[in-house]
Design a protein around this motif. Structure first.
Motif, PDB file in Angstrom:
ATOM      1  N   GLY A   1      63.218  27.067  39.396  1.00 55.34           N
ATOM      2  CA  GLY A   1      62.055  26.208  39.566  1.00 55.34           C
ATOM      3  C   GLY A   1      60.748  26.941  39.832  1.00 55.34           C
ATOM      4  N   LYS A   2      59.735  26.177  40.129  1.00 53.19           N
ATOM      5  CA  LYS A   2      58.370  26.671  40.260  1.00 53.19           C
ATOM      6  C   LYS A   2      58.065  27.176  41.672  1.00 53.19           C
ATOM      7  CE  LYS A   2      56.963  22.854  37.188  1.00 53.19           C
ATOM      8  NZ  LYS A   2      58.290  22.176  37.227  1.00 53.19           N
ATOM      9  N   ARG A   3      57.034  27.988  41.765  1.00 57.67           N
ATOM     10  CA  ARG A   3      56.512  28.393  43.064  1.00 57.67           C
ATOM     11  C   ARG A   3      55.863  27.202  43.767  1.00 57.67           C
ATOM     12  NH1 ARG A   3      52.670  33.017  40.831  1.00 57.67           N
ATOM     13  NH2 ARG A   3      52.759  31.526  39.091  1.00 57.67           N
ATOM     14  N   VAL A   4      55.854  27.248  45.075  1.00 56.99           N
ATOM     15  CA  VAL A   4      55.113  26.253  45.842  1.00 56.99           C
ATOM     16  C   VAL A   4      53.629  26.376  45.480  1.00 56.99           C
ATOM     17  CG1 VAL A   4      54.431  25.515  48.151  1.00 56.99           C
ATOM     18  CG2 VAL A   4      56.767  26.309  47.735  1.00 56.99           C
ATOM     19  N   GLY A   5      53.028  25.273  45.075  1.00 60.42           N
ATOM     20  CA  GLY A   5      51.610  25.283  44.729  1.00 60.42           C
ATOM     21  C   GLY A   5      51.305  25.634  43.295  1.00 60.42           C
ATOM     22  N   PHE A   6      52.328  25.757  42.434  1.00 63.72           N
ATOM     23  CA  PHE A   6      52.101  26.074  41.026  1.00 63.72           C
ATOM     24  C   PHE A   6      51.192  25.025  40.389  1.00 63.72           C
ATOM     25  CE2 PHE A   6      53.659  25.619  36.529  1.00 63.72           C
ATOM     26  CZ  PHE A   6      53.132  26.802  36.049  1.00 63.72           C
ATOM     27  N   LYS A   7      50.157  25.493  39.695  1.00 58.66           N
ATOM     28  CA  LYS A   7      49.137  24.664  39.043  1.00 58.66           C
ATOM     29  C   LYS A   7      48.210  23.956  40.024  1.00 58.66           C
ATOM     30  CE  LYS A   7      51.550  22.262  35.911  1.00 58.66           C
ATOM     31  NZ  LYS A   7      51.794  21.463  34.668  1.00 58.66           N
ATOM     32  N   LYS A   8      48.383  24.226  41.333  1.00 53.50           N
ATOM     33  CA  LYS A   8      47.507  23.614  42.345  1.00 53.50           C
ATOM     34  C   LYS A   8      46.738  24.684  43.111  1.00 53.50           C
ATOM     35  CE  LYS A   8      50.619  19.675  43.045  1.00 53.50           C
ATOM     36  NZ  LYS A   8      51.480  18.959  44.031  1.00 53.50           N
TER      37      LYS A   8
ATOM     38  N   TYR B   1      56.886  25.422  32.946  1.00 56.00           N
ATOM     39  CA  TYR B   1      57.788  26.432  33.509  1.00 56.00           C
ATOM     40  C   TYR B   1      56.932  27.510  34.168  1.00 56.00           C
ATOM     41  CZ  TYR B   1      56.719  29.038  29.194  1.00 56.00           C
ATOM     42  OH  TYR B   1      56.075  29.686  28.167  1.00 56.00           O
ATOM     43  N   ASP B   2      57.344  27.964  35.334  1.00 56.45           N
ATOM     44  CA  ASP B   2      56.519  28.880  36.122  1.00 56.45           C
ATOM     45  C   ASP B   2      56.924  30.329  35.878  1.00 56.45           C
ATOM     46  OD1 ASP B   2      54.840  30.089  37.891  1.00 56.45           O
ATOM     47  OD2 ASP B   2      55.770  29.277  39.703  1.00 56.45           O
ATOM     48  N   ASP B   3      56.398  30.892  34.808  1.00 54.16           N
ATOM     49  CA  ASP B   3      56.578  32.309  34.484  1.00 54.16           C
ATOM     50  C   ASP B   3      55.456  33.064  35.182  1.00 54.16           C
ATOM     51  OD1 ASP B   3      56.944  34.793  33.334  1.00 54.16           O
ATOM     52  OD2 ASP B   3      56.207  34.197  31.356  1.00 54.16           O
ATOM     53  N   SER B   4      55.729  33.518  36.397  1.00 58.23           N
ATOM     54  CA  SER B   4      54.670  33.999  37.295  1.00 58.23           C
ATOM     55  C   SER B   4      53.727  34.995  36.644  1.00 58.23           C
ATOM     56  CB  SER B   4      55.293  34.628  38.550  1.00 58.23           C
ATOM     57  OG  SER B   4      56.166  33.739  39.185  1.00 58.23           O
ATOM     58  N   LEU B   5      54.272  36.035  36.022  1.00 58.23           N
ATOM     59  CA  LEU B   5      53.442  37.123  35.510  1.00 58.23           C
ATOM     60  C   LEU B   5      53.554  37.279  33.996  1.00 58.23           C
ATOM     61  CD1 LEU B   5      54.098  39.782  38.325  1.00 58.23           C
ATOM     62  CD2 LEU B   5      52.461  37.887  38.278  1.00 58.23           C
ATOM     63  N   ASP B   6      53.891  36.207  33.313  1.00 61.05           N
ATOM     64  CA  ASP B   6      53.842  36.134  31.850  1.00 61.05           C
ATOM     65  C   ASP B   6      54.850  37.044  31.150  1.00 61.05           C
ATOM     66  OD1 ASP B   6      51.715  34.283  32.039  1.00 61.05           O
ATOM     67  OD2 ASP B   6      50.302  35.924  32.282  1.00 61.05           O
ATOM     68  N   VAL B   7      56.040  37.137  31.711  1.00 63.00           N
ATOM     69  CA  VAL B   7      57.105  37.916  31.071  1.00 63.00           C
ATOM     70  C   VAL B   7      57.526  37.256  29.759  1.00 63.00           C
ATOM     71  CG1 VAL B   7      59.443  38.825  31.339  1.00 63.00           C
ATOM     72  CG2 VAL B   7      57.893  38.757  33.308  1.00 63.00           C
ATOM     73  N   VAL B   8      57.627  35.939  29.772  1.00 64.50           N
ATOM     74  CA  VAL B   8      58.001  35.219  28.553  1.00 64.50           C
ATOM     75  C   VAL B   8      56.906  35.357  27.503  1.00 64.50           C
ATOM     76  CG1 VAL B   8      58.563  32.948  27.579  1.00 64.50           C
ATOM     77  CG2 VAL B   8      59.420  33.577  29.849  1.00 64.50           C
ATOM     78  N   GLY B   9      55.669  35.146  27.907  1.00 66.44           N
ATOM     79  CA  GLY B   9      54.559  35.184  26.969  1.00 66.44           C
ATOM     80  C   GLY B   9      54.324  36.541  26.350  1.00 66.44           C
ATOM     81  N   VAL B  10      54.569  37.612  27.097  1.00 67.78           N
ATOM     82  CA  VAL B  10      54.311  38.958  26.595  1.00 67.78           C
ATOM     83  C   VAL B  10      55.576  39.613  26.047  1.00 67.78           C
ATOM     84  CG1 VAL B  10      53.565  41.295  27.219  1.00 67.78           C
ATOM     85  CG2 VAL B  10      52.303  39.301  28.070  1.00 67.78           C
ATOM     86  N   HIS B  11      56.642  39.657  26.822  1.00 63.48           N
ATOM     87  CA  HIS B  11      57.822  40.416  26.401  1.00 63.48           C
ATOM     88  C   HIS B  11      58.696  39.648  25.415  1.00 63.48           C
ATOM     89  CE1 HIS B  11      57.169  43.881  29.011  1.00 63.48           C
ATOM     90  NE2 HIS B  11      56.656  43.007  29.857  1.00 63.48           N
TER      91      HIS B  11
ATOM     92  N   ASP C   1      57.271  35.880  44.047  1.00 61.49           N
ATOM     93  CA  ASP C   1      56.926  35.065  45.222  1.00 61.49           C
ATOM     94  C   ASP C   1      58.074  34.255  45.815  1.00 61.49           C
ATOM     95  OD1 ASP C   1      54.247  35.863  44.948  1.00 61.49           O
ATOM     96  OD2 ASP C   1      53.728  34.127  43.736  1.00 61.49           O
ATOM     97  N   ARG C   2      59.231  34.145  45.152  1.00 63.15           N
ATOM     98  CA  ARG C   2      60.147  33.105  45.597  1.00 63.15           C
ATOM     99  C   ARG C   2      61.631  33.433  45.605  1.00 63.15           C
ATOM    100  NH1 ARG C   2      58.229  32.353  40.446  1.00 63.15           N
ATOM    101  NH2 ARG C   2      59.385  31.183  38.864  1.00 63.15           N
ATOM    102  N   VAL C   3      62.041  34.648  45.288  1.00 62.93           N
ATOM    103  CA  VAL C   3      63.468  34.960  45.170  1.00 62.93           C
ATOM    104  C   VAL C   3      63.933  35.865  46.309  1.00 62.93           C
ATOM    105  CG1 VAL C   3      65.208  36.097  43.735  1.00 62.93           C
ATOM    106  CG2 VAL C   3      63.440  34.695  42.668  1.00 62.93           C
ATOM    107  N   LYS C   4      65.077  35.517  46.899  1.00 60.60           N
ATOM    108  CA  LYS C   4      65.678  36.365  47.927  1.00 60.60           C
ATOM    109  C   LYS C   4      65.975  37.746  47.349  1.00 60.60           C
ATOM    110  CE  LYS C   4      68.170  32.692  50.426  1.00 60.60           C
ATOM    111  NZ  LYS C   4      69.536  32.199  50.744  1.00 60.60           N
ATOM    112  N   PHE C   5      65.653  38.774  48.122  1.00 64.14           N
ATOM    113  CA  PHE C   5      65.863  40.129  47.616  1.00 64.14           C
ATOM    114  C   PHE C   5      67.348  40.435  47.420  1.00 64.14           C
ATOM    115  CE2 PHE C   5      66.026  44.811  48.048  1.00 64.14           C
ATOM    116  CZ  PHE C   5      65.194  45.126  46.992  1.00 64.14           C
TER     117      PHE C   5
ATOM    118  N   ILE D   1      55.536  30.331  51.615  1.00 64.70           N
ATOM    119  CA  ILE D   1      54.135  30.033  51.925  1.00 64.70           C
ATOM    120  C   ILE D   1      53.522  31.112  52.814  1.00 64.70           C
ATOM    121  CG2 ILE D   1      52.612  28.413  53.120  1.00 64.70           C
ATOM    122  CD1 ILE D   1      54.559  26.181  52.238  1.00 64.70           C
ATOM    123  N   ALA D   2      54.279  31.539  53.818  1.00 65.61           N
ATOM    124  CA  ALA D   2      53.767  32.556  54.745  1.00 65.61           C
ATOM    125  C   ALA D   2      53.669  33.925  54.087  1.00 65.61           C
ATOM    126  CB  ALA D   2      54.664  32.626  55.977  1.00 65.61           C
ATOM    127  N   GLY D   3      54.582  34.218  53.182  1.00 65.12           N
ATOM    128  CA  GLY D   3      54.573  35.507  52.507  1.00 65.12           C
ATOM    129  C   GLY D   3      55.944  36.127  52.455  1.00 65.12           C
TER     130      GLY D   3
END
Length: 426
Positions: free
Chosen positions: A175-182, A300-310, A112-116, A384-386
């Motif tokens: 850092g975290k995504r905009v709106g993380f935990k909200k 810490y905002d691990d969007s898709l659980d890479v830390v938790g799983v891998h 959601d948040r990194v420049k390609f 925010i827009a996408g």
């Protein structure tokens, strides 16, 4: 081995679907592209110098090099990989597919948040200074972990811990995504997640069983069986934990549990029995299910659980070799539960924590440099827009041509406009 190579290649698109279904609609294409771009970048680097760095002549137990392999122009078509009956070209293309998927794994933490453009450059730098050297440590003749006797059948340290630690290092910097935990950030397409998990499971048989580079002694077949067994055990264990903890058996839990089992058995499958594989899978399933919630506790905002799983799954699978190695698989090494004491366990600890620390620190440094120079994150408004529209000028789903809401709204507006025009004329 060529078929196994193709199976491992399929895992990267499978990973793209797995991650792509887990993000919100506005980030789907970006998530797919973050995996797909690795197919392009790492392939070229592997030809130019990556294979030489990972598997060339050892230097100081830290890195390899073979000038004849630069550009792959001086390798004979019938030249065999030392000690095996497969050509060097077959070995190098099989290992290439591992090099491709490893940085792609990191991308799930950064959704959601990194420049390609920053991500593409990060892949090139990370593969060069992290993956290629670590692959040499673990699998290259003369690499320090290889010579110490650290067991990593197919990538618990070199792939999963490496990628998971890198993911943690980068997200701590950006850092975290905009709106993380909200804001709600639920998967937009669970069928896509299940498709991706299925492709990963399928491709993982090439990933794991193929890593023995043959099956004359049956070890490749043992690894194939253990891959299936551990994955099944982990999926069931995750679902049971989820039902007890949260009250439901979810499809996301089934997919995540399966991947956790695949990760954990990757280093261990050639050393344990099928009963040991059940234990490895079940332990990993529960511990990874527990670990994915740590991001909310520690922030810490691990969007898709890479830390938790891998990361967690790789650590669990690698360390459990020191307990469950039977001495009847890839080697005579026995773990604690088979009378071998803790000798192998301490070796596994050395490999696990050295790779974890190196990847975490170097990845954080790379992310910091990129963030301070070109910037790692997209502007907040674009996030925010996408990110799909901002970075790729596309969206994953366009319903306007199929009579969707936008088309109906336009048609209704046109009808009202036409009616008003007739009134004026009258």
């Amino acid at each position: 081995m060529l078929i196994c190579s193709a199976l491992v290649m399929l895992m990267t698109p499978g990973l793209a679907f797995f991650y792509g279904g887990m993000v919100r609609v506005k980030s789907t294409l970006n998530m797919l592209m973050m995996s797909f771009i690795s197919l392009g970048i790492v392939t070229i680097l592997w030809v130019l110098y990556g294979f030489s760095m990972a598997f060339g002549t050892d230097s100081g137990s830290l890195i390899g090099w073979n000038s004849d392999w630069v550009g792959l122009g001086n390798i004979g078509l019938t030249e065999l990989w030392p000690g095996y009956t497969i050509p060097v070209f077959v070995f190098l293309v099989f290992q290439l597919m591992f090099a491709i998927i490893t940085p792609a794994l990191i991308s799930g933490a950064l959704a959601d948040r990194v420049k390609f453009s920053a991500w593409a450059l990060f892949i090139a730098l990370w593969a060069t200074v992290v993956y290629f050297p670590v692959a040499h440590w673990v699998w290259g003749a003369g690499g320090w972990a290889f010579e110490m006797g650290v067991i990593d059948f197919a990538g618990g340290t070199a792939v999963h811990i490496n990628a998971g630690a890198a993911a943690l290092g980068v997200i701590l910097v950006i850092g975290k995504r905009v709106g993380f935990k909200k804001d709600p950030m639920r998967p937009h397409s669970l069928p896509l997640v299940m498709l991706g998990a299925g492709l990963l499971w399928f491709g993982w048989f090439g990933f794991n069983a193929g890593s023995w580079l043959g099956n004359d002694d049956g070890v490749g077949a043992l690894m194939f069986v253990n891959t299936q067994v551990a994955t099944a055990a982990a999926m069931l264990a995750w679902l049971i934990y989820e039902k007890i903890r949260h009250g439901a058996f979810t499809t996301l839990g089934a997919a995540s549990g399966a991947v956790a089992g695949l990760v954990a058995i990757t280093p261990a499958g050639g050393a344990v029995t099928p009963l040991g594989a059940i234990a490895v899978g079940a332990i990993a399933g529960v511990l990874c299910a527990m670990a994915v919630g740590l991001k909310y506790k520690f922030g810490y905002d691990d969007s898709l659980d890479v830390v938790g799983v891998h990361l967690v799954g790789g650590v669990v699978g690698s360390l459990l070799i020191g307990l469950f190695a039977s001495g009847k698989g890839q080697s005579t090494v026995e773990g604690l539960f088979y009378g071998g004491g803790l000798t192998q366990f301490w070796k596994q600890c050395a490999g696990v924590f050295a790779v974890l620390a190196y990847s975490l620190i170097v990845s954080a440094i790379l992310a910091f440099i990129l963030d301070k120079t070109m910037g790692m994150r997209v502007p907040e408004d674009d996030e925010i827009a996408g990110i799909d529209q901002a970075e790729h000028a596309e969206t994953a789903y366009d319903f306007s041509g199929a009579g969707g809401g936008a088309a109906r709204t336009a048609a209704a507006a046109a009808a009202v406009g036409g009616a008003e025009s007739k009134k004026v004329d009258a």
